[in-house]
Design a protein around this motif. Structure first.
Motif, PDB file in Angstrom:
ATOM      1  N   ALA A 108      -1.242  -4.775   0.204  1.00 31.31           N
ATOM      2  CA  ALA A 108      -2.014  -5.189  -0.975  1.00 31.31           C
ATOM      3  C   ALA A 108      -1.205  -6.176  -1.823  1.00 31.31           C
ATOM      4  O   ALA A 108      -1.734  -7.213  -2.260  1.00 31.31           O
ATOM      5  N   ARG A 109       0.030  -5.867  -2.044  1.00 36.77           N
ATOM      6  CA  ARG A 109       0.910  -6.748  -2.833  1.00 36.77           C
ATOM      7  C   ARG A 109       1.035  -8.116  -2.152  1.00 36.77           C
ATOM      8  O   ARG A 109       0.894  -9.158  -2.788  1.00 36.77           O
ATOM      9  N   ASP A 110       1.273  -8.111  -0.840  1.00 36.90           N
ATOM     10  CA  ASP A 110       1.435  -9.355  -0.084  1.00 36.90           C
ATOM     11  C   ASP A 110       0.168 -10.203  -0.089  1.00 36.90           C
ATOM     12  O   ASP A 110       0.242 -11.436   0.013  1.00 36.90           O
ATOM     13  N   LYS A 111      -0.983  -9.580  -0.212  1.00 40.37           N
ATOM     14  CA  LYS A 111      -2.255 -10.306  -0.206  1.00 40.37           C
ATOM     15  C   LYS A 111      -2.685 -10.747  -1.605  1.00 40.37           C
ATOM     16  O   LYS A 111      -3.767 -11.290  -1.788  1.00 40.37           O
ATOM     17  N   GLY A 112      -1.831 -10.514  -2.602  1.00 40.91           N
ATOM     18  CA  GLY A 112      -2.094 -11.028  -3.937  1.00 40.91           C
ATOM     19  C   GLY A 112      -2.802 -10.082  -4.888  1.00 40.91           C
ATOM     20  O   GLY A 112      -3.109 -10.455  -6.018  1.00 40.91           O
ATOM     21  N   TYR A 113      -3.059  -8.864  -4.452  1.00 45.63           N
ATOM     22  CA  TYR A 113      -3.621  -7.891  -5.380  1.00 45.63           C
ATOM     23  C   TYR A 113      -2.549  -7.530  -6.408  1.00 45.63           C
ATOM     24  O   TYR A 113      -1.371  -7.417  -6.071  1.00 45.63           O
ATOM     25  N   THR A 114      -2.959  -7.336  -7.647  1.00 45.36           N
ATOM     26  CA  THR A 114      -2.003  -6.968  -8.692  1.00 45.36           C
ATOM     27  C   THR A 114      -2.105  -5.499  -9.075  1.00 45.36           C
ATOM     28  O   THR A 114      -1.251  -4.988  -9.797  1.00 45.36           O
ATOM     29  N   GLN A 115      -3.142  -4.833  -8.610  1.00 46.90           N
ATOM     30  CA  GLN A 115      -3.258  -3.398  -8.850  1.00 46.90           C
ATOM     31  C   GLN A 115      -4.064  -2.743  -7.739  1.00 46.90           C
ATOM     32  O   GLN A 115      -4.791  -3.407  -7.003  1.00 46.90           O
ATOM     33  N   MET A 116      -3.913  -1.418  -7.647  1.00 46.15           N
ATOM     34  CA  MET A 116      -4.682  -0.611  -6.707  1.00 46.15           C
ATOM     35  C   MET A 116      -5.275   0.566  -7.454  1.00 46.15           C
ATOM     36  O   MET A 116      -4.727   1.012  -8.459  1.00 46.15           O
ATOM     37  N   GLN A 117      -6.368   1.072  -6.905  1.00 43.07           N
ATOM     38  CA  GLN A 117      -7.019   2.267  -7.426  1.00 43.07           C
ATOM     39  C   GLN A 117      -7.312   3.204  -6.262  1.00 43.07           C
ATOM     40  O   GLN A 117      -7.379   2.779  -5.107  1.00 43.07           O
ATOM     41  N   LEU A 118      -7.507   4.467  -6.581  1.00 41.20           N
ATOM     42  CA  LEU A 118      -7.954   5.427  -5.582  1.00 41.20           C
ATOM     43  C   LEU A 118      -8.709   6.552  -6.270  1.00 41.20           C
ATOM     44  O   LEU A 118      -8.595   6.753  -7.478  1.00 41.20           O
ATOM     45  N   TRP A 119      -9.474   7.272  -5.467  1.00 41.89           N
ATOM     46  CA  TRP A 119     -10.250   8.420  -5.913  1.00 41.89           C
ATOM     47  C   TRP A 119      -9.885   9.567  -4.993  1.00 41.89           C
ATOM     48  O   TRP A 119      -9.763   9.399  -3.788  1.00 41.89           O
ATOM     49  N   THR A 120      -9.643  10.739  -5.586  1.00 37.81           N
ATOM     50  CA  THR A 120      -9.265  11.911  -4.797  1.00 37.81           C
ATOM     51  C   THR A 120      -9.693  13.175  -5.527  1.00 37.81           C
ATOM     52  O   THR A 120     -10.429  13.117  -6.510  1.00 37.81           O
ATOM     53  N   HIS A 121      -9.214  14.302  -5.066  1.00 38.22           N
ATOM     54  CA  HIS A 121      -9.459  15.584  -5.722  1.00 38.22           C
ATOM     55  C   HIS A 121      -8.125  16.239  -6.053  1.00 38.22           C
ATOM     56  O   HIS A 121      -7.157  16.128  -5.296  1.00 38.22           O
ATOM     57  N   GLU A 122      -8.102  16.933  -7.160  1.00 40.74           N
ATOM     58  CA  GLU A 122      -6.896  17.624  -7.628  1.00 40.74           C
ATOM     59  C   GLU A 122      -6.338  18.577  -6.572  1.00 40.74           C
ATOM     60  O   GLU A 122      -5.126  18.778  -6.481  1.00 40.74           O
ATOM     61  N   SER A 123      -7.208  19.131  -5.757  1.00 43.57           N
ATOM     62  CA  SER A 123      -6.778  20.094  -4.746  1.00 43.57           C
ATOM     63  C   SER A 123      -5.926  19.462  -3.644  1.00 43.57           C
ATOM     64  O   SER A 123      -5.262  20.179  -2.899  1.00 43.57           O
TER      65      SER A 123
END
Length: 160
Positions: A108-123
């Motif tokens: 992601a960094r190499d492709k020029g993205y400056t941030q990432m996000q994700l969705w998950t569960h606390e478990s």
């Protein structure tokens, strides 16, 4: 077990990923059978419409056996989303999750993205601990009823 390698996702990996997500989360967390079709839709969309220059999936494998996956997909010009991060139980505790995460974030960094996000569960405690240890920030947490069970849904982000 030989040292696992990370290779690019291929469309023929999709049935395995759908099965592994369905089986694992049914066994570990009591998810109902609505989870597998969600994973299948995510993979179908990726196969049909991903930008190979800015989006990628990886499969970890050793001795001819698939052990896990991780995907980087585009949300917008500057933000990538981490998806379908999974390790089979017998592959955990060996640093393979960290390798997958580092590979995805580095891409992601190499492709020029400056941030990432994700969705998950606390478990998903081991994954959440790994996110926190690698600089991700928890941005939202809320109780939900999904996949037939009560869960705490979480959103995370990181600046690359």
């Amino acid at each position: 077990m030989d040292t696992p390698v990370l290779r690019l996702f291929r469309p023929d990996d999709a049935p395995w990923l759908v099965e592994q997500h369905g089986v694992h989360y049914a066994r570990a967390e009591g998810f109902d059978d609505s989870f597998g079709p969600l994973v299948a839709r995510i993979l179908d969309d990726f196969i049909a419409d991903h930008d190979p220059d800015r989006e990628r999936g990886w499969i970890a494998e050793a001795d001819g056996q698939r052990l896990g996956s991780i995907f980087c997909v585009r949300l917008d010009e500057t933000t990538a989303k981490l998806r379908l991060f999974l390790l089979v139980p017998e592959a955990r505790g060996r640093g393979l999750g960290r390798r997958l995460l580092d590979t995805c974030m580095g891409f992601a960094r190499d492709k020029g993205y400056t941030q990432m996000q994700l969705w998950t569960h606390e478990s998903h405690r081991a994954a959440c601990a790994l996110y926190a240890a690698t600089g991700w920030q928890l941005t939202d947490s809320k109780p939900v009823h999904s996949f037939g069970v009560d869960l705490v849904e979480q959103s995370w982000k990181i600046t690359l």
